[in-house]
Design an enzyme around this catalytic site. Structure first.
Site, PDB file in Angstrom:
ATOM      1  N   TYR A 118      -3.492  -0.287   9.738  1.00 18.94           N
ATOM      2  CA  TYR A 118      -3.103  -0.502   8.533  1.00 18.94           C
ATOM      3  C   TYR A 118      -1.636   0.045   8.181  1.00 18.94           C
ATOM      4  O   TYR A 118      -1.110  -1.218   7.800  1.00 18.94           O
ATOM      5  CB  TYR A 118      -4.477   0.463   7.774  1.00 18.94           C
ATOM      6  N   SER A 136       0.773  -1.122  -0.172  1.00 20.90           N
ATOM      7  CA  SER A 136      -0.389   0.355  -0.426  1.00 20.90           C
ATOM      8  C   SER A 136       0.672   1.038   0.102  1.00 20.90           C
ATOM      9  O   SER A 136       2.415   1.206  -0.060  1.00 20.90           O
ATOM     10  CB  SER A 136      -0.971  -0.247   1.130  1.00 20.90           C
TER      11      SER A 136
HETATM   12  P1  NAP Z   1     -12.169  -4.746  -0.682  1.00 23.48           P
HETATM   13  O1  NAP Z   1     -12.649  -5.110  -1.639  1.00 23.48           O
HETATM   14  O2  NAP Z   1     -12.495  -4.311   0.642  1.00 23.48           O
HETATM   15  O3  NAP Z   1     -11.470  -6.640  -0.608  1.00 23.48           O
HETATM   16  C1  NAP Z   1     -11.385  -6.760   0.215  1.00 23.48           C
HETATM   17  C2  NAP Z   1     -11.291  -8.570   0.463  1.00 23.48           C
HETATM   18  O4  NAP Z   1     -10.873  -9.327   1.240  1.00 23.48           O
HETATM   19  C3  NAP Z   1     -13.105  -9.171   0.188  1.00 23.48           C
HETATM   20  O5  NAP Z   1     -13.394  -9.913  -0.537  1.00 23.48           O
HETATM   21  C4  NAP Z   1     -13.392  -9.295   1.714  1.00 23.48           C
HETATM   22  O6  NAP Z   1     -14.034  -9.921   2.301  1.00 23.48           O
HETATM   23  C5  NAP Z   1     -11.310  -9.838   2.224  1.00 23.48           C
HETATM   24  N1  NAP Z   1     -11.647 -10.510   3.480  1.00 23.48           N
HETATM   25  C6  NAP Z   1     -11.720  -9.836   4.820  1.00 23.48           C
HETATM   26  N2  NAP Z   1     -11.149  -9.997   5.215  1.00 23.48           N
HETATM   27  C7  NAP Z   1     -11.019 -11.871   5.043  1.00 23.48           C
HETATM   28  C8  NAP Z   1     -10.361 -12.407   5.877  1.00 23.48           C
HETATM   29  N3  NAP Z   1     -10.369 -12.678   7.330  1.00 23.48           N
HETATM   30  N4  NAP Z   1     -10.398 -13.935   5.120  1.00 23.48           N
HETATM   31  C9  NAP Z   1     -10.340 -13.670   4.615  1.00 23.48           C
HETATM   32  N5  NAP Z   1     -10.951 -13.150   3.193  1.00 23.48           N
HETATM   33  C10 NAP Z   1     -11.028 -11.572   4.424  1.00 23.48           C
HETATM   34  O7  NAP Z   1     -10.326  -4.284  -0.748  1.00 23.48           O
HETATM   35  P2  NAP Z   1      -9.432  -4.056  -2.261  1.00 23.48           P
HETATM   36  O8  NAP Z   1     -10.134  -2.852  -2.260  1.00 23.48           O
HETATM   37  O9  NAP Z   1     -10.004  -4.793  -2.920  1.00 23.48           O
HETATM   38  O10 NAP Z   1      -8.177  -4.314  -1.719  1.00 23.48           O
HETATM   39  C11 NAP Z   1      -7.158  -5.561  -1.421  1.00 23.48           C
HETATM   40  C12 NAP Z   1      -6.124  -5.387  -0.577  1.00 23.48           C
HETATM   41  O11 NAP Z   1      -6.107  -4.096  -1.656  1.00 23.48           O
HETATM   42  C13 NAP Z   1      -6.262  -5.409  -0.011  1.00 23.48           C
HETATM   43  O12 NAP Z   1      -5.130  -5.836   1.188  1.00 23.48           O
HETATM   44  C14 NAP Z   1      -5.744  -3.563   1.045  1.00 23.48           C
HETATM   45  O13 NAP Z   1      -5.246  -3.233   2.026  1.00 23.48           O
HETATM   46  C15 NAP Z   1      -5.244  -3.635  -0.398  1.00 23.48           C
HETATM   47  N6  NAP Z   1      -5.196  -1.740  -0.659  1.00 23.48           N
HETATM   48  C16 NAP Z   1      -6.121  -1.565  -1.736  1.00 23.48           C
HETATM   49  C17 NAP Z   1      -6.249  -0.490  -1.851  1.00 23.48           C
HETATM   50  C18 NAP Z   1      -7.225   0.742  -2.367  1.00 23.48           C
HETATM   51  O14 NAP Z   1      -7.657   1.320  -3.173  1.00 23.48           O
HETATM   52  N7  NAP Z   1      -8.463   0.032  -2.118  1.00 23.48           N
HETATM   53  C19 NAP Z   1      -4.764   0.282  -1.651  1.00 23.48           C
HETATM   54  C20 NAP Z   1      -3.984   0.124  -1.809  1.00 23.48           C
HETATM   55  C21 NAP Z   1      -3.863  -1.678  -1.801  1.00 23.48           C
HETATM   56  P3  NAP Z   1     -15.262  -9.626   2.779  1.00 23.48           P
HETATM   57  O15 NAP Z   1     -16.310  -9.029   1.650  1.00 23.48           O
HETATM   58  O16 NAP Z   1     -15.684 -11.081   3.650  1.00 23.48           O
HETATM   59  O17 NAP Z   1     -14.503  -8.515   4.351  1.00 23.48           O
HETATM   60  C1  GCO Z   2      -7.209   5.432   3.590  1.00 21.37           C
HETATM   61  C2  GCO Z   2      -7.073   4.108   2.015  1.00 21.37           C
HETATM   62  C3  GCO Z   2      -5.918   3.741   1.480  1.00 21.37           C
HETATM   63  C4  GCO Z   2      -5.700   3.124   0.820  1.00 21.37           C
HETATM   64  C5  GCO Z   2      -4.086   2.073   0.406  1.00 21.37           C
HETATM   65  C6  GCO Z   2      -4.305   3.385  -0.221  1.00 21.37           C
HETATM   66  O1  GCO Z   2      -7.571   5.124   3.660  1.00 21.37           O
HETATM   67  O2  GCO Z   2      -5.979   6.213   3.409  1.00 21.37           O
HETATM   68  O3  GCO Z   2      -8.428   3.540   2.259  1.00 21.37           O
HETATM   69  O4  GCO Z   2      -5.430   2.865   2.592  1.00 21.37           O
HETATM   70  O5  GCO Z   2      -6.462   1.168   0.812  1.00 21.37           O
HETATM   71  O6  GCO Z   2      -3.843   1.279   1.101  1.00 21.37           O
HETATM   72  O7  GCO Z   2      -2.751   2.496  -0.828  1.00 21.37           O
END
Ligand code: NAP
Ligand code: GCO
Length: 264
Positions: A158, A145
Site C-alpha cells: 500500500y 495517503s
Molecule cells: P473503502 O471503504 O475500502 O472503499 C474503497 C472503494 O473502492 C469501495 O467502494 C471498493 O469497492 C472500491 N474498489 C476497490 N477495488 C476496486 C476496483 N478494482 N474497481 C472499482 N472499485 C474498486 O475505502 P475508503 O476508506 O473509502 O478509501 C477510499 C480511498 O481513500 C482509497 O484509495 C484509500 O486508499 C484512500 N485512503 C483511505 C484512508 C482511510 O483512512 N480510510 C486514508 C487515506 C487514504 P468494493 O467494496 O467492491 O471493494
Molecule cells: C493503515 C491504514 C492507513 C489508512 C490511510 C492513512 O493500515 O495504516 O489503513 O493506510 O488507510 O492510508 O492515510
C-alpha cells in the site's frame, strides 16, 4: 464575482464511490453543482450506491467497472461520454489495502494492491486526459495517503502504491499542465471508513483497539477523521479556485504529518 468554488455545469467521475470517502466527495461535488458519475466493482454495490445518493438528493450515474481492467475502463469512459458528457473532473479514489508483514506477503498479493492503487489511476487518467485536452481544461485528483510519506509495519504494498501515486500525480502535472489540466493529490489522514474498521474494533474486554489509541496520540486533532472532513479540500481541488495549483499533495490529516506524537 462568480463563486470560484462552484462546480456548476461540471461532470465528475469518482471511482469506487458507492460508499466511504468516494461517496462523501461525490456528494459534496453534487452539492457544489456537479453531475456525479461513479463506478464500483459489483452491480449490487452500484445499486446500493445509487440508492444512497438518492437519499442525499443526488441523481448520480452508476456503472459497474473494475478500474484495473483497461479495456473495461476505456469502454466506461466512452459510455459516460455518450450517456452523460465529457468528464471535467476525475477522482481516482478506488483503493484496497492488504495488511500483511512483507516477508509473509506473496508477490501476487503485492501486485493486487499495486494494480488497484497505482496502475488503475494511471489507466483511468490515461482514458480521460485526451478529452480534457480537447476541452482545454481538466481536473484530476488522486487519493493519496499518509503512506505516500510514511511507512509502517504490514502495509508495504500500500505504501509503495501510494508513494508511487504521489509521483504519478506530479508527473501528470508536469506532462499535461500545458493543456490547463491540474492534477493534485488529496492525502487523507486516518479516516473512519470500512477500510480502517479493523483498526478501530473494540477489544474483547471492551477496551479500545491499541491502534485506535496510537492514532489518537499521533493526531493533534485527537480524533479520527470523518469522510466529510475531506469534502471542502476536494471541492477546492476540483474548482477554478485551484487553477494555479498543480502537482500538489494536499494532506487532510488533522496534523499527523506535523506532529511527533503525544508523550505516553
Ligand atoms: P473503502 O471503504 O475500502 O472503499 C474503497 C472503494 O473502492 C469501495 O467502494 C471498493 O469497492 C472500491 N474498489 C476497490 N477495488 C476496486 C476496483 N478494482 N474497481 C472499482 N472499485 C474498486 O475505502 P475508503 O476508506 O473509502 O478509501 C477510499 C480511498 O481513500 C482509497 O484509495 C484509500 O486508499 C484512500 N485512503 C483511505 C484512508 C482511510 O483512512 N480510510 C486514508 C487515506 C487514504 P468494493 O467494496 O467492491 O471493494
Ligand atoms: C493503515 C491504514 C492507513 C489508512 C490511510 C492513512 O493500515 O495504516 O489503513 O493506510 O488507510 O492510508 O492515510
Amino acid at each position: 464575482m462568480k463563486n470560484p468554488f462552484s462546480l456548476e455545469g461540471k461532470i465528475a467521475l469518482v471511482t469506487g464511490a458507492s460508499y466511504g470517502i468516494g461517496f462523501a466527495i461525490a456528494t459534496g461535488y453534487a452539492k457544489a453543482g456537479a453531475t456525479i458519475v461513479f463506478n464500483d466493482i459489483k452491480q449490487e454495490l452500484v445499486d446500493k450506491g445509487l440508492a444512497a445518493y438518492r437519499e442525499e438528493g443526488v441523481a448520480a450515474h452508476g456503472y459497474v467497472c473494475d478500474v484495473t481492467d483497461e479495456a473495461a475502463v476505456n469502454d466506461l469512459i466512452t459510455t459516460i461520454e455518450k450517456d452523460v458528457g465529457v468528464i471535467d473532473i476525475l477522482v481516482n479514489n478506488a483503493g484496497i489495502i492488504k495488511r500483511i508483514p512483507m516477508i509473509d506477503m506473496t508477490a501476487e498479493q503485492f501486485r493486487q494492491v499495486i494494480d488497484v492503487d497505482l496502475n488503475a489511476p494511471f489507466i483511468v487518467s490515461k482514458a480521460v486526459i485526451p478529452s480534457m485536452i480537447k476541452m482545454g481544461h481538466g481536473k484530476i485528483i488522486n487519493i493519496c495517503s499518509m503512506m505516500s510519506e510514511l511507512g509502517r509495519e504490514t502495509v508495504s504494498a500500500y505504501a509503495a502504491a501510494k508513494g508511487g501515486l504521489k509521483m504519478l500525480t506530479r508527473n501528470i502535472c508536469s506532462e499535461y499542465g500545458q493543456f490547463n489540466i491540474q492534477c493534485n493529490g488529496l492525502g487523507p489522514g486516518y479516516i473512519a471508513t470500512p477500510q480502517t474498521a479493523p483498526l478501530r474494533e473494540k477489544q474483547a474486554d471492551g477496551s479500545k483497539h491499541p491502534f485506535d489509541s496510537f492514532i489518537l496520540a499521533k493526531t493533534p486533532a485527537n480524533r479520527w477523521g470523518e469522510s466529510e472532513d475531506l469534502v471542502g479540500p476536494a471541492v477546492f481541488l476540483a474548482s477554478e479556485a485551484s487553477d494555479f495549483v498543480n502537482g500538489h499533495i494536499l494532506y487532510v490529516d488533522g496534523g499527523i504529518l506535523a506532529y511527533i506524537g503525544k508523550q505516553p
